[in-house]
Design a protein around this motif. Structure first.
Motif, PDB file in Angstrom:
ATOM      1  N   LYS B  65      13.728   5.261  13.205  1.00 41.21           N
ATOM      2  CA  LYS B  65      13.885   6.696  12.981  1.00 41.21           C
ATOM      3  C   LYS B  65      15.270   7.007  12.394  1.00 41.21           C
ATOM      4  CE  LYS B  65      10.125   8.194  15.883  1.00 41.21           C
ATOM      5  NZ  LYS B  65       9.590   8.239  17.243  1.00 41.21           N
ATOM      6  N   GLU B  70       8.969   7.310   9.710  1.00 45.31           N
ATOM      7  CA  GLU B  70       8.100   8.154  10.537  1.00 45.31           C
ATOM      8  C   GLU B  70       6.900   7.334  11.006  1.00 45.31           C
ATOM      9  OE1 GLU B  70       8.174  12.504   8.713  1.00 45.31           O
ATOM     10  OE2 GLU B  70       7.536  11.055   7.201  1.00 45.31           O
ATOM     11  N   ASN B  71       6.442   7.600  12.210  1.00 47.28           N
ATOM     12  CA  ASN B  71       5.276   6.893  12.733  1.00 47.28           C
ATOM     13  C   ASN B  71       3.983   7.608  12.372  1.00 47.28           C
ATOM     14  OD1 ASN B  71       6.656   4.768  13.962  1.00 47.28           O
ATOM     15  ND2 ASN B  71       7.009   5.948  15.826  1.00 47.28           N
ATOM     16  N   VAL B  72       2.961   6.807  12.119  1.00 46.37           N
ATOM     17  CA  VAL B  72       1.623   7.327  11.836  1.00 46.37           C
ATOM     18  C   VAL B  72       0.627   6.459  12.592  1.00 46.37           C
ATOM     19  CG1 VAL B  72       2.261   8.087   9.510  1.00 46.37           C
ATOM     20  CG2 VAL B  72       1.260   5.811   9.844  1.00 46.37           C
ATOM     21  N   TYR B  73      -0.652   6.865  12.540  1.00 45.14           N
ATOM     22  CA  TYR B  73      -1.686   5.999  13.088  1.00 45.14           C
ATOM     23  C   TYR B  73      -2.879   5.904  12.145  1.00 45.14           C
ATOM     24  CZ  TYR B  73      -4.726   3.474  16.127  1.00 45.14           C
ATOM     25  OH  TYR B  73      -5.543   2.484  16.630  1.00 45.14           O
ATOM     26  N   LYS B 138       7.977   7.118   0.681  1.00 44.97           N
ATOM     27  CA  LYS B 138       7.209   7.284   1.910  1.00 44.97           C
ATOM     28  C   LYS B 138       7.622   6.141   2.823  1.00 44.97           C
ATOM     29  CE  LYS B 138       4.395  10.786   1.193  1.00 44.97           C
ATOM     30  NZ  LYS B 138       4.894  12.062   1.744  1.00 44.97           N
ATOM     31  N   TYR B 140       6.752   4.863   6.271  1.00 45.83           N
ATOM     32  CA  TYR B 140       5.868   4.973   7.432  1.00 45.83           C
ATOM     33  C   TYR B 140       5.899   3.697   8.277  1.00 45.83           C
ATOM     34  CZ  TYR B 140       3.567   9.160   5.494  1.00 45.83           C
ATOM     35  OH  TYR B 140       3.270  10.418   5.017  1.00 45.83           O
TER      36      TYR B 140
END
Lengths: 480, 480
Positions: B65, B70-73, B138, B140
């Motif tokens: 961070k 950024e975290n996604v799923y 991006k 991620y």
């Protein structure tokens, strides 16, 4: 200003009164919470949506640990023979299981279920590690995803794969298991009310609606803006049923073998759906401050003018001590920024321009009521802290008011049907406890029993359906 | 005292010099890190093991961070057609995929891979959400589990399902993608050294060893106590290969369509295997303090005597301000408690008994060196804080010394083979860059190339295998 022009400045989403389902779909896309994936029924949780889940996780995980629970990780696969060990359980889940039948180039000799829930894995493990009363209680929890093969899906509310936590505990006595079941239901209720600003009804599920394999299922039910109910979390007391199927025994203080008593409890990413449908409006998301990834957005006005961007950065730095804050210094017009951050539901907007700087003030705009106030920069942090709490309280009060306005009472079947047809919401009505009546109410009024609330009232003394002696008041409703 | 009797007091595990593999298996079981499950090749990560993973997660997630990720799923399933979109990639992974072929009662029209890795899902998503240069980069990341159908498995090191994080990023230029690839490798290296006290060699993988579909793969390699290498984290630069297969384009500032450049990077639960095999000893785990779930264990001596348990609780309360601490007040004998907490590798033990209380002191015992010291209770917190740092530094220095003692140099193929046969460790030798020589070294000496380290040395100017001009010094070894 024509409606069309106006829409351009306000939002590009369907109005909730016009088409609630489309409004919901618009929000999850436009607020960048999810994207559809190439896998039928599975969603991609985008950064903004995942940040909401991370905040819920962090809050709940803290509560779980405070109450003595430990996290573990179980395999994502359940061998078919293991899933079949508890009869009611497998009947409940088998129809919606995704099956792995091939590993690499080889057909498997026994097919594997992608876990729809992990009771059987925890029971198998507990049967190996529990020997003595000194090993009890076991208070385990797992954060993971599960898969249930759903025919119709909707982001967060019903998806083939979803994220959740599942607590699984084993206790020496029935009393301890019951106390744990209720304790965790209360942890969920507290989280809903104090963290998500969503009031809940706590109660017990009927036999028909309880979890496959449970002795008793307890639930927290919340009411969405459109009057439909959402089961928001459940807590199950298994008694010693699973323990007997899996042979989970311990030696008590007198060296006698005893079966353990078990519980499980879970909440899922559908809580994000609840946040949207309880608090959202026609401009987009409205996030309760405590769960909001960004609590304060700073929008500089006339940012090309000398000192504005520097001041915005200074305020961001100051506010970051008391709240999660961002400054939007992109080259879009302020109006566009307002719309964007309203769509994303950020609770407080701070506007700062040359005049404000001159006057040592900033303008604060609440997302929930749109009220504006001018605040001296000397009181900025204090006022923002207060405001976030005020917004939480207001959102909770509004949600409670919506629920109260949409909670009805039916004394007869005719009343029940009429309300069901005309007024979406909870309907309180008496029930004799018979499955036949529950099914008749489903068939005639399209309602399911949401729960038998802990806070009982005696509306009449007879069942709304059959007229026999009533056992319980039930909340009925249409549910997501 | 006979060896047998002695063993009873020291530990019940196999000695590492006798049988390193058995020693490892004993530790993972006795320290309660994992349990075997009913699912072939899948492990149950128990609370103590999972707490290690949670600490690694927390540390790394903070670093991710801080560096703007950024975290996604993403879904856990990959449709077969999607997996096949990048040719090299599918060839690399297809042989070890678990396939879902049935959902509920229905055969699927297209079978679904349980994700072995998620490049294809991220690419599919990126192709939909990236339009302009303003959408880039991006950055991620995802925390999840993945499945690879392995024939032989060992807890943490090689399992059918394992936990990991996978970063997936998209950039406007090749330079930015390369900078990201190296930045994240450095984040991993920093975590290994400053958090897990494990020195690493940073370098690039050969063509043969690189990730399926990557232009270049970078790695951090660590050396276990037995001289075998462990690939501990990798970072891949994909160039625009995936972007071309998946059509991921953006409009640049001149409105020209350009392909993005991508990276991915990951570490897994095998890091827990590294902790065990780098730091452990014949009494069990030895945990580096910064990752240890419990950093300090208080063992009361003669706890039935007045005031001892109260004092232990007072110290626990005090130490909890500076470290993760527990007091073991169970009714076992102190000697048993010592063994148990040594097996679990807790860095510092605090002994407190009636005499100590009288003298206003406590005894501190280090897990790493077993050294005891008497400390005044006035300095307790300060000394414990220092001691935890000293233990970290000592564990790192010992691990580095082990690696240096087990790093050899080979100038000829004969030397290479002889060292490979007699001295487990890294072998530095020159290489011409040809696959044929790499394969010959594998065949003749049983060694794989671990990496071409960033810190190059010129040992000779010819390839150790073919005698042609050398291109690079390579670390060779036998690996987990």
């Amino acid at each position: 200003m024509s409606k069309k022009n106006n829409k351009k400045f306000v939002s590009e989403i369907t109005s909730m009164d016009e088409d609630f389902a489309q409004w919901y779909t618009d929000i999850v896309k436009k607020a960048e919470l999810v994207d559809y994936s190439s896998v039928k029924g599975c969603m991609i949780i985008r950064p903004y949506g995942y940040a909401l889940w991370e905040n819920i996780q962090k809050y709940l995980d803290g509560k779980f640990k405070e109450t003595g629970h430990e996290n573990v990780y179980m395999p994502m696969f359940v061998p078919e023979s293991l899933l079949q060990k508890e009869k009611d359980h497998v009947e409940g889940f088998a129809p919606e299981v995704a099956w792995v039948t091939k590993g690499g180039d080889n057909e498997l000799t026994e097919r594997l279920a992608v876990r729809p829930t992990s009771e059987t894995l925890f029971c198998d493990h507990y049967s190996k590690i529990i020997e003595s009363h000194k090993d009890l209680p076991k208070l385990y929890n797992q954060w993971c995803s599960v898969v249930r093969w759903e025919k119709t899906t909707r982001p967060f509310l019903r998806t083939t794969e979803f994220l959740w936590q599942e607590g699984h505990t084993a206790h020496a006595t029935a009393e301890e298991a019951q106390a744990e079941t209720i304790k965790m239901l209360n942890v969920y209720a507290e989280m809903m009310e104090n963290f998500l600003a969503i009031p809940v009804v706590k109660g017990q599920k009927t036999e028909k609606e309880k979890f496959a394999g449970a002795e008793a299922t307890y639930t927290i039910e919340s009411l969405m803006h459109d009057g439909k109910a959402l089961q928001s979390g459940t807590s199950h007391n298994f008694g010693d049923g699973f323990a007997k199927s899996f042979g989970i025994q311990y030696s008590d203080k007198n060296s006698q073998k005893q079966y353990v008593h078990q519980t499980s409890w879970g909440v899922t990413t559908r809580l994000i759906g609840a946040i949207i449908m309880v608090h959202g409006d026609d401009s987009g998301l409205v996030l309760p401050p405590r769960v909001a990834p960004t609590q304060v957005i700073i929008v500089p006005i006339a940012q090309h003018k000398e000192g504005v961007l520097e001041k915005a950065e200074e305020l961001r730095e100051r506010i970051s001590k008391v709240a999660r804050v961002k400054a939007d210094t992109s080259d879009k017009m302020p109006g566009w920024k307002f719309n964007e951050w309203e769509m994303k539901g950020v609770p407080v907007r701070v506007e700062i321009g040359p005049k404000d700087i001159e006057n040592n003030v900033a303008v604060l705009v609440r997302r929930d009521t749109r009220e504006k106030e001018v605040v001296s920069l000397d009181n900025l942090e204090t006022r923002i802290t207060e405001l976030l709490n005020e917004i939480h309280d207001n959102l909770y009060a509004k949600a409670l008011q919506n629920r109260e306005e949409k909670t009805f009472v039916a004394k007869t079947m005719e009343e029940l049907k009429e309300i069901a047809d005309t007024k979406p919401g909870f309907i309180k009505a008496m029930w004799c406890g018979d499955l036949a009546c529950e099914e008749a109410i489903k068939e005639k009024a399209g309602l399911t029993s949401r729960c038998m609330p802990f806070e009982q009232e005696e509306i009449t003394d007879t069942c709304v359906c059959c007229g026999k002696k009533a056992k319980s008041m039930v909340y009925w409703g249409k549910a997501y």
